[in-house]
Structure formats: C-alpha cells, structure tokens
Design a protein around this motif. Structure first.
Motif, mmCIF file in Angstrom:
data_model
loop_
_atom_site.group_PDB
_atom_site.id
_atom_site.type_symbol
_atom_site.label_atom_id
_atom_site.label_comp_id
_atom_site.label_asym_id
_atom_site.label_seq_id
_atom_site.Cartn_x
_atom_site.Cartn_y
_atom_site.Cartn_z
ATOM 1 N N LEU A 170 8.382 -3.063 -16.971
ATOM 2 C CA LEU A 170 6.959 -3.975 -16.350
ATOM 3 C C LEU A 170 6.179 -3.911 -17.312
ATOM 4 C CD1 LEU A 170 6.967 -2.496 -12.636
ATOM 5 C CD2 LEU A 170 7.373 -5.504 -13.696
ATOM 6 N N ARG A 171 5.554 -2.840 -18.401
ATOM 7 C CA ARG A 171 4.583 -2.803 -19.373
ATOM 8 C C ARG A 171 5.426 -3.998 -20.512
ATOM 9 N NH1 ARG A 171 2.728 -0.211 -23.846
ATOM 10 N NH2 ARG A 171 0.784 1.058 -23.647
ATOM 11 N N GLU A 172 7.008 -4.117 -20.835
ATOM 12 C CA GLU A 172 7.264 -4.705 -22.236
ATOM 13 C C GLU A 172 6.735 -5.834 -21.796
ATOM 14 O OE1 GLU A 172 8.055 -5.764 -25.417
ATOM 15 O OE2 GLU A 172 8.236 -3.845 -24.948
ATOM 16 N N LYS A 173 6.943 -6.519 -20.369
ATOM 17 C CA LYS A 173 6.993 -7.695 -20.291
ATOM 18 C C LYS A 173 5.813 -8.017 -20.566
ATOM 19 C CE LYS A 173 10.622 -8.693 -16.861
ATOM 20 N NZ LYS A 173 10.596 -8.630 -15.441
ATOM 21 N N ARG A 174 4.467 -6.839 -19.662
ATOM 22 C CA ARG A 174 2.967 -7.400 -19.992
ATOM 23 C C ARG A 174 2.368 -7.526 -21.149
ATOM 24 N NH1 ARG A 174 -0.667 -2.285 -19.111
ATOM 25 N NH2 ARG A 174 0.563 -1.871 -21.248
ATOM 26 N N ASP A 175 3.207 -6.431 -22.389
ATOM 27 C CA ASP A 175 2.535 -6.663 -23.747
ATOM 28 C C ASP A 175 3.548 -7.686 -24.155
ATOM 29 O OD1 ASP A 175 1.601 -3.774 -23.168
ATOM 30 O OD2 ASP A 175 2.978 -3.210 -24.322
ATOM 31 N N ALA A 176 4.844 -8.724 -23.587
ATOM 32 C CA ALA A 176 5.008 -10.104 -24.333
ATOM 33 C C ALA A 176 4.009 -10.909 -23.693
ATOM 34 C CB ALA A 176 6.234 -10.161 -23.879
ATOM 35 N N VAL A 177 3.468 -11.162 -22.232
ATOM 36 C CA VAL A 177 2.460 -11.833 -22.024
ATOM 37 C C VAL A 177 1.610 -12.442 -22.839
ATOM 38 C CG1 VAL A 177 1.106 -12.656 -20.523
ATOM 39 C CG2 VAL A 177 3.573 -12.286 -20.149
ATOM 40 N N THR A 178 0.764 -10.487 -23.247
ATOM 41 C CA THR A 178 -0.491 -10.257 -24.086
ATOM 42 C C THR A 178 -0.003 -11.012 -25.663
ATOM 43 O OG1 THR A 178 -1.381 -8.771 -23.384
ATOM 44 C CG2 THR A 178 -1.657 -8.686 -24.450
ATOM 45 N N ARG A 179 1.114 -10.415 -26.045
ATOM 46 C CA ARG A 179 1.082 -10.919 -27.479
ATOM 47 C C ARG A 179 1.284 -12.658 -27.845
ATOM 48 N NH1 ARG A 179 4.777 -6.621 -27.337
ATOM 49 N NH2 ARG A 179 6.676 -8.142 -26.910
ATOM 50 N N GLN A 180 1.953 -12.999 -26.554
ATOM 51 C CA GLN A 180 2.199 -14.536 -26.266
ATOM 52 C C GLN A 180 0.845 -15.425 -26.753
ATOM 53 O OE1 GLN A 180 4.737 -16.517 -27.354
ATOM 54 N NE2 GLN A 180 3.089 -18.443 -27.134
ATOM 55 N N GLN A 181 -0.609 -15.145 -25.609
ATOM 56 C CA GLN A 181 -1.261 -15.344 -25.284
ATOM 57 C C GLN A 181 -2.542 -15.152 -26.579
ATOM 58 O OE1 GLN A 181 -2.883 -12.373 -22.276
ATOM 59 N NE2 GLN A 181 -2.209 -13.916 -20.535
ATOM 60 N N ARG A 182 -2.084 -13.621 -27.435
ATOM 61 C CA ARG A 182 -2.482 -13.716 -29.024
ATOM 62 C C ARG A 182 -2.536 -15.283 -29.807
ATOM 63 N NH1 ARG A 182 -2.277 -7.757 -28.840
ATOM 64 N NH2 ARG A 182 -3.649 -7.132 -27.720
ATOM 65 N N ALA A 183 -0.915 -15.276 -29.554
ATOM 66 C CA ALA A 183 -0.626 -16.301 -30.401
ATOM 67 C C ALA A 183 -1.757 -17.356 -30.361
ATOM 68 C CB ALA A 183 0.985 -16.080 -30.835
ATOM 69 N N THR A 184 -0.849 -17.648 -29.422
ATOM 70 C CA THR A 184 -1.381 -18.400 -29.102
ATOM 71 C C THR A 184 -2.863 -19.279 -29.257
ATOM 72 O OG1 THR A 184 0.285 -19.227 -26.672
ATOM 73 C CG2 THR A 184 -1.600 -20.202 -27.148
ATOM 74 N N ARG A 185 -3.713 -18.427 -29.073
ATOM 75 C CA ARG A 185 -5.472 -18.423 -28.983
ATOM 76 C C ARG A 185 -5.253 -18.853 -31.227
ATOM 77 N NH1 ARG A 185 -5.781 -14.333 -24.990
ATOM 78 N NH2 ARG A 185 -6.012 -12.251 -26.211
#
Length: 494
Positions: free
Chosen positions: A463-478
C-alpha cells in the motif's frame, strides 16, 4: 453404644460416603469438576477483576446479546485513510485491524531502510507469557529479521525468575514489592512493568543479580541501565562486574531516572543497593540500541484491568526513555469461568485500560491478543469451555471500538477443540491443565503471532508503494504542467 463402636460406625459412614462420591462424580452434571491442578502458592488474584465481577449488573440479557452479535457479524468495517494508507474493509468476523498498526509498520519500514534505527514493543500479559514464554519467540523472530540484541526491560523480582531462560536472575528475599495487581495506592507510582520495589532493609544487604541467558540474540547483557523513581533522599548502588566494583550515586530528582551500569556487553553483574530505602526501584533494561526490542511485562493472575491505574505522567517519563512503538495486551486466561458469558463489564473496563495506554504513550499502536482456546470437562469429555468464544468476541469488540489491532488467538491455534488437540498430541504443545502452552507450544504461538503481524506489514509495504507511486506521478504531472506553462509564457514573450 460404647465409644469404640460409635467410632467404627462413624468411620464406616464416612468411608461409604467417600466411595459414593467417587462413583457419582462420573455421572454428575456438566462442568462440576475440573481436571486442572492448581498450585495455590503461585495463584495471584487480580483485585480489580474481582471487583468488576462483583459489580457486574448483567445489564444485557442473553437475547439482546445474541441479536447484537448477529448484527455485528455482518457489519462492514471501512477504515479511514492514515497518511495516505487505507487497508481494505473487513467484517467483524475476520477483523484484524492492520489499519490501526500503520504507525508501527512505518517504524519497521524505516528500520529496514536504516538498520541503526530502533523499534520497541511492550508486551503485557498474564500467566500465558510467564517466564518469557511466547514473548521470547516473538522477540527472536523480529530480531532475526530486523536486527537487535538484548532481552529488554527486566523487573527486580519475578515469580518466574527461576524458570526464565532468556535472562537469569536471583535476588535477596528482603525486597519490598508492590504490584498493580493487588495494591491500589502504592507508596510510589508503579513502573512501566506494573511494579515498584524498595530496598527497605537497613540491616541486611538488598541485591539483585543478572546473568545473560542462552536464547539467540540474548546471550549478553547489552548496555545495562537501571530505572528508578523520585524520592527526597539519595542513595547508592554498588555494581559488581567480575572482579570490579563500581560505586554509583542514585539521584532521584525526576519522576523516572536512569543510571547506566556500563557501556557495551557483559555476561553478568550484581547490584547491591545501599541507603536506598526510600527510592522506588523499577528494573533494568538490556538492549544494544538498534533493531527491535521486546519487553515482557507478564503477571500471573492479571486480567489487564489494572493497567487503568497507571500514572500517565510516570508512563510518559518512561516512554521518553524507552520510546515504544507498539503495545500488546494479551489477556483472557484469568477472565474465564466467573459464572457469566456476558463480558460487557470486561469490555468496558478494558476500554478504560486502552484509553490509559493512549494517554500514557501518545501515538503508540495497540494490539489486542484474544484468549486462546481452553478446555473443560463436559459429560466426561474435554471440550472448549463455553465461555471462550463469548470472551473472544468481547475482546474483539473492544479492540475495534478502541481502534486497536486484533489477533484472534482462539482461531489462530485451530478454534473449537484445539486445546485438547495441543495437549493430547505427541509431542504435546500444551499442558494437561488444558489452558497453558508448554515450551513447544509457546514457540509455535510466538511464530503464529509474528506471522500475522508480518502479513499486515507486507500488505502495508504494498500500500505504501502504491501511495508513493501516485505521489511521484502527481509530482511528474505538476512538473509537466509547470514546464508547459513556462513554454507558453516564453512563446508569448517572443
């Protein structure tokens, strides 16, 4: 009738009555006679348990209980997001509450990344964990994976000192001991172990001696530290290590004070307390400063209710030193067989105990371990005691309501009839009291407990890795959006 004749007739009547009793015992109603042998010298009574049973109003009727259980069995438990982590929903039937162990799991995760970090567990229990049974195996499993050496916090005296293998201790018989099991107003506040000790004998030496045990990861006494409480008078303690004697002062200015015996690892030492009669003494801690450390705070006869008597200020002072990440409450053995299957009174009392834990150890994760199976004789056959399941459900209920993790030890060991199997199989894993595990069984239970906790940890990492992946994706999108805006601005300026 002469005296001799009367005597023989009386004797004959008593003998016939005894024979009749033996005969009728086999056909008398259910659950009158227990096959358990109890050593009265080792039985301690939890005064709060007795008061709670005496005051039990049985406010819920059996029909109400049955209806409530049917409703809660189908209840869907949906967890709130914690730091971006949300475990799947559960039902009451399969409740484990990993969601409420997120802070503990995060500490384990950080320890995996940094082996010099430290995670600490306090394991409170009753006779099931006496002599470090079960707990020593939980400790070994964690230290095997995450590192760490040392047996943790050890009291000054203990009923099980002679039988404990993870650390050996002997002590003078003139210690004054007060326990939260049967003392409501101690001379000084109880320690994190639920005890306080005083070296009150001014005429004879008061001492304790420790020697490292033979358990893996506990073969030395690492960085021994004495913990003691507040007093108006100072004292001294002489530490004898091999041929050397270290004389140190006890300066009891704070609620909880610590005194390092020596740095590094030693095999044994003796502590002689001198002019320390007014100073509350709590015990010694042994750990190497990194990895996982598990303190065993077992007490025979304990129901868990006395935890509600802890002095929160003193506990916070202990926590400032020891820094607990998980507190385990493993009780139930002493709560069975009080003539009721309605454990509402126990739920209510243990919720107070959990609230006291949260007040005393802010931010700590809490795990409730239920009663194990226990067998009683019904119609000449050993079967699961009829109070086991009602108590287990009550423990699960207060775990859920107090937002604690939960281990259903009853089902984990096999459920209905499992204690009979564990006690009667060859080699046996439980004693013939059909209540307690032997060394082999305790080792198995320790592994089962660790495996369930570790399963939750592995799920947490996913679950933590999924959360971090979403966070990385959001940062990349921003970042992409920001770059696009910059290009547009540059084009406009041109």
């Amino acid at each position: 009738m002469n005296t001799k004749s009367y005597f023989f007739q009386s004797f004959a009547i008593v003998a016939l009555a005894f024979i009749a009793f033996i005969g009728f015992k086999q056909v008398l109603p259910n659950k009158i006679f227990s096959d358990s042998k109890i050593d009265s010298k080792n039985v301690l009574i939890d005064s709060m348990l007795l008061e709670s049973v005496a005051n039990d109003s049985l406010s819920l009727e059996n029909d109400s209980i049955a209806q409530a259980e049917q409703e809660e069995a189908q209840q869907e438990i949906v967890f709130e997001n914690t730091e971006g982590i949300e475990f799947p929903s559960e039902t009451f039937e399969n409740y484990k509450g990993y969601q409420y162990l997120v802070s503990f799991y995060e500490k384990l995760y950080q320890l995996e990344k940094n082996p010099q970090a430290k995670v600490r567990i306090a394991y409170y229990g009753d006779s099931m964990t006496d002599g470090d049974l079960i707990v020593q195996d939980v400790r070994t499993n964690y230290q095997e994976r995450f590192g760490g050496n040392g047996v943790g916090f050890v009291s000054i005296t203990s009923e099980s000192a002679a039988s404990r293998g993870s650390v050996k201790s002997v002590y003078s018989k003139n210690w004054k001991t007060q326990s939260y099991l049967n003392v409501k107003r101690p001379t000084s506040p109880f320690g994190v172990n639920g005890h306080v000790f005083f070296a009150n004998d001014k005429n004879n030496p008061t001492w304790v001696q420790y020697e490292a045990g033979t358990n893996k990861y506990s073969t030395t006494l690492d960085n021994p530290v004495l913990f003691y409480g507040k007093s108006a008078k100072r004292g001294n303690v002489n530490f004898i290590i091999g041929k050397d004697t270290l004389r140190k002062n006890l300066v009891p200015n704070n609620l909880v004070n610590s005194l390092k015996v020596t740095s590094g690892s030693i095999k044994a030492f003796k502590a002689n307390f001198v002019h320390a009669d007014s100073i509350p003494i709590y015990g010694f801690n042994f750990d190497n400063g990194s990895g996982v450390h598990v303190d065993n705070f077992s007490q025979r006869g304990n129901s868990g209710l006395p935890i509600s008597m802890f002095d929160a200020d003193v506990m916070r002072a202990f926590n400032n030193n020891l820094k607990y990440d998980l507190i385990v409450l493993h009780y139930g053995t002493n709560v069975l067989n009080y003539g009721t299957k309605n454990y509402y009174w126990y739920e209510k009392g243990m919720k107070k105990a959990v609230n006291k834990i949260r007040e005393s150890f802010p931010g700590v994760s809490i795990l409730i371990v239920s009663t194990a199976d226990k067998s009683t004789k019904y119609d000449l056959e050993m079967k699961t005691d009829s109070a086991v399941v009602p108590l287990m459900k009550a423990q699960k209920r207060y775990a859920l309501e107090s937002e604690s993790g939960f281990v259903n030890l009853y089902t984990l060991m096999g459920g209905d009839g499992s204690m009979v199997k564990w006690a009667d199989e060859t080699p046996a894993r439980a004693n013939k009291d059909y209540t307690h595990f032997n060394q082999r069984g305790a080792k198995a239970i320790g592994r089962l407990l660790y495996d369930q906790l570790n399963k939750g940890y592995e799920e947490y990492k996913i679950l933590r890795e999924k959360r971090d992946a979403v966070t990385r994706q959001q940062r990349a999108t921003r970042k992409t959006n920001t770059d696009s805006v910059s290009v547009i601005k540059d084009s406009v300026n041109e």
